[in-house]
Scaffold this active site. Structure first.
Site, PDB file in Angstrom:
ATOM      1  N   GLU A 151       6.526  -1.290  -1.837  1.00 45.31           N
ATOM      2  CA  GLU A 151       5.074  -1.817  -2.407  1.00 45.31           C
ATOM      3  C   GLU A 151       4.282  -0.450  -2.093  1.00 45.31           C
ATOM      4  OE1 GLU A 151       4.262  -4.361  -3.807  1.00 45.31           O
ATOM      5  OE2 GLU A 151       5.974  -5.461  -3.313  1.00 45.31           O
ATOM      6  N   LYS A 183       7.704  -2.595  11.777  1.00 46.35           N
ATOM      7  CA  LYS A 183       7.450  -1.520  12.563  1.00 46.35           C
ATOM      8  C   LYS A 183       5.787  -1.643  12.024  1.00 46.35           C
ATOM      9  CE  LYS A 183       6.563   2.826  11.421  1.00 46.35           C
ATOM     10  NZ  LYS A 183       5.037   2.842  11.995  1.00 46.35           N
ATOM     11  N   GLU A 208      -4.963   8.251  -6.211  1.00 50.17           N
ATOM     12  CA  GLU A 208      -5.594   7.170  -5.370  1.00 50.17           C
ATOM     13  C   GLU A 208      -6.322   8.016  -4.136  1.00 50.17           C
ATOM     14  OE1 GLU A 208      -2.737   5.353  -2.559  1.00 50.17           O
ATOM     15  OE2 GLU A 208      -3.376   3.461  -3.186  1.00 50.17           O
ATOM     16  N   CYS A 264      -4.522  -1.364  -1.996  1.00 53.24           N
ATOM     17  CA  CYS A 264      -3.493  -0.650  -2.873  1.00 53.24           C
ATOM     18  C   CYS A 264      -3.841  -1.163  -4.318  1.00 53.24           C
ATOM     19  CB  CYS A 264      -2.258  -1.059  -2.358  1.00 53.24           C
ATOM     20  SG  CYS A 264      -1.818  -2.840  -2.173  1.00 53.24           S
TER      21      CYS A 264
HETATM   22  P1  NAD Z   1       1.942   5.547   4.932  1.00 51.36           P
HETATM   23  O1  NAD Z   1       2.951   5.876   3.733  1.00 51.36           O
HETATM   24  O2  NAD Z   1       1.479   6.923   5.490  1.00 51.36           O
HETATM   25  O3  NAD Z   1       2.755   5.049   5.935  1.00 51.36           O
HETATM   26  C1  NAD Z   1       3.030   3.731   5.981  1.00 51.36           C
HETATM   27  C2  NAD Z   1       3.894   3.300   6.874  1.00 51.36           C
HETATM   28  O4  NAD Z   1       5.148   4.145   7.138  1.00 51.36           O
HETATM   29  C3  NAD Z   1       3.323   3.438   8.352  1.00 51.36           C
HETATM   30  O5  NAD Z   1       3.745   2.408   9.324  1.00 51.36           O
HETATM   31  C4  NAD Z   1       4.004   4.700   8.812  1.00 51.36           C
HETATM   32  O6  NAD Z   1       4.312   5.038  10.226  1.00 51.36           O
HETATM   33  C5  NAD Z   1       5.324   4.687   8.251  1.00 51.36           C
HETATM   34  N1  NAD Z   1       6.007   6.058   7.803  1.00 51.36           N
HETATM   35  C6  NAD Z   1       5.442   7.400   7.519  1.00 51.36           C
HETATM   36  N2  NAD Z   1       6.270   8.201   7.301  1.00 51.36           N
HETATM   37  C7  NAD Z   1       7.694   7.609   7.449  1.00 51.36           C
HETATM   38  C8  NAD Z   1       8.925   7.980   7.197  1.00 51.36           C
HETATM   39  N3  NAD Z   1       9.325   9.285   6.831  1.00 51.36           N
HETATM   40  N4  NAD Z   1      10.002   7.001   7.446  1.00 51.36           N
HETATM   41  C9  NAD Z   1       9.621   5.711   7.958  1.00 51.36           C
HETATM   42  N5  NAD Z   1       8.481   5.448   7.969  1.00 51.36           N
HETATM   43  C10 NAD Z   1       7.413   6.156   7.771  1.00 51.36           C
HETATM   44  O7  NAD Z   1       0.745   4.889   4.314  1.00 51.36           O
HETATM   45  P2  NAD Z   1      -0.514   4.563   4.993  1.00 51.36           P
HETATM   46  O8  NAD Z   1      -1.469   5.576   4.902  1.00 51.36           O
HETATM   47  O9  NAD Z   1      -0.469   3.764   6.303  1.00 51.36           O
HETATM   48  O10 NAD Z   1      -1.321   3.395   4.110  1.00 51.36           O
HETATM   49  C11 NAD Z   1      -1.926   3.730   2.811  1.00 51.36           C
HETATM   50  C12 NAD Z   1      -0.951   3.423   1.529  1.00 51.36           C
HETATM   51  O11 NAD Z   1      -0.555   2.419   1.470  1.00 51.36           O
HETATM   52  C13 NAD Z   1      -1.708   3.876   0.352  1.00 51.36           C
HETATM   53  O12 NAD Z   1      -1.101   4.625  -0.418  1.00 51.36           O
HETATM   54  C14 NAD Z   1      -1.792   2.160  -0.316  1.00 51.36           C
HETATM   55  O13 NAD Z   1      -1.775   2.199  -1.568  1.00 51.36           O
HETATM   56  C15 NAD Z   1      -0.527   1.817   0.323  1.00 51.36           C
HETATM   57  N6  NAD Z   1      -0.460   0.216   0.074  1.00 51.36           N
HETATM   58  C16 NAD Z   1       0.463   0.003  -0.767  1.00 51.36           C
HETATM   59  C17 NAD Z   1       0.487  -1.568  -0.734  1.00 51.36           C
HETATM   60  C18 NAD Z   1       1.292  -2.379  -1.667  1.00 51.36           C
HETATM   61  O14 NAD Z   1       1.335  -3.467  -1.477  1.00 51.36           O
HETATM   62  N7  NAD Z   1       1.649  -1.806  -2.823  1.00 51.36           N
HETATM   63  C19 NAD Z   1      -0.269  -2.383   0.073  1.00 51.36           C
HETATM   64  C20 NAD Z   1      -1.176  -1.613   1.005  1.00 51.36           C
HETATM   65  C21 NAD Z   1      -1.107  -0.350   1.335  1.00 51.36           C
END
Ligand code: NAD
Length: 508
Positions: A263, A187, A397, A297
């Site tokens: 992650e 997804k 962050e 991240c």
């Molecule tokens: P987010 O957590 O808002 O969303 C991530 C994904 O989860 C999206 O596909 C979103 O649609 C989905 N999602 C949201 N709520 C959900 C739920 N309740 N159930 C299932 N899926 C759900 O993150 P974002 O704003 O898209 O991305 C930025 C964040 O991602 C930052 O905090 C960044 O640090 C983190 N990130 C971490 C890594 C890593 O490898 N550690 C890599 C890249 C980004």
């Protein structure tokens, strides 16, 4: 936000059970270009029904066994064949990534696309070296038996990814799962489904994967992902996203006790020692924090510079940051592109205002990029100095082009400050003294430490977080093992009935 729908807007579909389909109820949503705020495509606005269909297809494919039961050599060879096709057709993906994710094209073409393809190849290759079968030592307790451990795919794996690296992350979920014989439902983030769909289109064109082994669902509702998290038919969830969402996802996955790897976010500390090579450390710091507009991240967003070099270092850093060219991600002239959407844009500028209120000084940036025009989510690379320890900018962050700088003069104290964080994703040290830098690296409580560089991940090295930056690891054998179960098999060695004294506990 005003959007412009052009008649040439591309229409994308989801990929479920080997077919390209719309949402169950036919709904679609608009996918925007963050540089222009124009609609560049429409995609299916899936719902729980779409995720259920994809999980059912993945389940059938897994249970049928055509992929999972293949000898590893054959599975990897099929993936190598797929890689040849990906290399042939991936030329246009950098532009898709630039237009949809705001990845400047000079980065997308040098990093995102080649890395994604290489990851697929490397996972197939590394899976050949996993210990799929392991004989255990001979044992005569309680009596002679032959024992071995076999490693097997977990089952149906769901991958949920954020918007910052849509192509690379799609690959980080798909490649290890496929390489180890699983079925996958991916997804993408609502903002950025396009490059993942292009990738899967290319895989589909080869016709080499059994139907239902690979599926992609799209949508702008969290229900699509929530269904994957909660489904009893999903055996493993690999989630990449924010720590806040990670907490919710972990709780929602608990009732089905599925395997979960997370992650999550970071606030990585970068320590500049007094003996650092300034040419390397200043430019490296800029790359570490402003590549992809700070939306990484593991970006080095918390910079600690030693007192002895602080003024020289910060002057050079600020001058170079101020000179970066911010503009349309699809232009090769742009070094810094837009942030992903209006919501992030406002959150980042709000975080800068809050930093100012809490006592930080904005040395450069903190505003809409001058010259960016009225459209697009462009923020000038921002350096905050004199950031009070414990303030929001020093601890949280921001996930945008914002660097917070602090001073240090005592090594054990700066290590303690670096570790004073809920996050533990990455860290870095800039020093000419390799042994000393390794000693600092040993003390940083993070999943990755870079010495005199940043962002350099590779497909063999484990990646993941200590503390609230995550659970589990991706990449290398460490990551591949997360996609497998181990099974102990006990084989009786014709032990006579009279010697089976444990049976006598019940029967004797
Ligand atoms: P987010 O957590 O808002 O969303 C991530 C994904 O989860 C999206 O596909 C979103 O649609 C989905 N999602 C949201 N709520 C959900 C739920 N309740 N159930 C299932 N899926 C759900 O993150 P974002 O704003 O898209 O991305 C930025 C964040 O991602 C930052 O905090 C960044 O640090 C983190 N990130 C971490 C890594 C890593 O490898 N550690 C890599 C890249 C980004």
């Amino acid at each position: 936000m005003a959007t412009t729908v052009s008649p040439e807007v591309a229409t994308y579909q989801q990929y479920i059970d080997g077919e390209w389909v719309g949402a169950a109820d036919g709904a679609t949503y608009e996918v925007l270009n963050p540089s222009t705020e124009e609609v560049m495509a429409t995609a299916p606005a899936g719902s729980r029904a779409d995720s259920r269909r994809a999980v059912a297809a993945a389940r059938r494919a897994f249970d049928a066994g055509e992929w999972r039961l293949k000898p590893q050599l054959q599975r990897s060879q099929i993936m190598f064949e797929i890689v040849k096709h990906l290399e042939d057709v991936s030329d246009g993906w950098a532009l898709v990534e630039a237009q949809n994710a705001g990845a400047v094209i000079r980065k997308a073409s040098v990093i995102d696309v080649p890395y994604a393809v290489e990851w697929f190849r490397s996972m197939a290759e590394q899976a050949l070296h996993l210990q799929w079968y392991e004989p255990l030592p001979w044992i005569d307790m309680p009596y002679v038996s032959w024992n071995f451990v076999s490693r097997e795919p977990v089952g149906v794996c769901a991958g949920i990814v954020p918007w910052n690296y849509p192509l690379v992350f799609a690959m980080w979920k798909i490649a290890p799962a496929l390489a180890t014989g699983n079925s996958v439902v991916l997804k993408p983030a609502p903002q950025t489904p396009l490059s993942a769909l292009e990738l899967v289109r290319a895989i589909d064109e080869t016709g080499l994967l059994p139907k239902g082994v690979l599926n992609v669902v799209t949508g702008d509702s969290i229900e699509v992902g929530a269904e994957l998290v909660e489904s009893p038919d999903v055996d493993k969830l690999a989630f990449t996203g924010s720590t806040a969402t990670g907490r919710k996802v972990l709780a929602a996955a608990a009732p089905t006790i599925k395997k979960v790897t997370l992650e999550l976010g970071g606030k990585s500390a970068s320590i500049v020692c007094p003996d650092a090579d300034l040419d390397i450390a200043v430019d490296g710091t800029l790359v570490g924090v402003f590549l992809h507009q700070g939306q990484m991240c593991e970006s080095g967003t918390r910079l600690f510079v030693h007192d002895d070099i602080y003024d020289r270092f910060v002057d050079r850093l600020v001058d170079t940051a101020a000179a970066l060219t911010v503009g349309d991600a699809a232009s090769f002239d742009s070094q810094v592109g837009p942030v992903i959407d209006g919501r992030q844009y406002r959150m980042i500028l709000d975080a800068v205002s809050r930093a100012r209120d809490e006592g930080a000084v904005v040395a450069t940036g903190g505003v809409r990029a001058p010259g960016a025009g009225e459209r697009g989510h462009f923020i000038q690379p921002t350096v905050l100095v004199d950031v009070p320890p414990g303030s929001h900018a020093a601890t949280e962050e921001i996930f945008g082009p914002v660097l917070s700088v602090q001073r240090w003069n005592d090594l054990s104290e700066v290590v303690e400050r670096a570790n004073r964080s809920i996050y533990g994703l990455a860290g870095g040290v800039w020093s000419r003294d390799t042994r000393g830098a390794i000693e600092i690296a040993r003390q940083l409580r993070t999943g990755t430490v870079w010495i005199n560089d940043w962002h350099l991940l590779n497909p063999q090295a484990p990646f993941g977080g200590f503390k609230q930056s995550g659970i589990g690891r991706e990449h290398g054998v460490y990551g591949l093992r997360e996609y497998t179960e181990v099974k102990h098999v006990y084989v009786d060695q014709n032990v006579p009935r009279r010697d089976r004294y444990l049976w006598d506990v019940l029967l004797g």
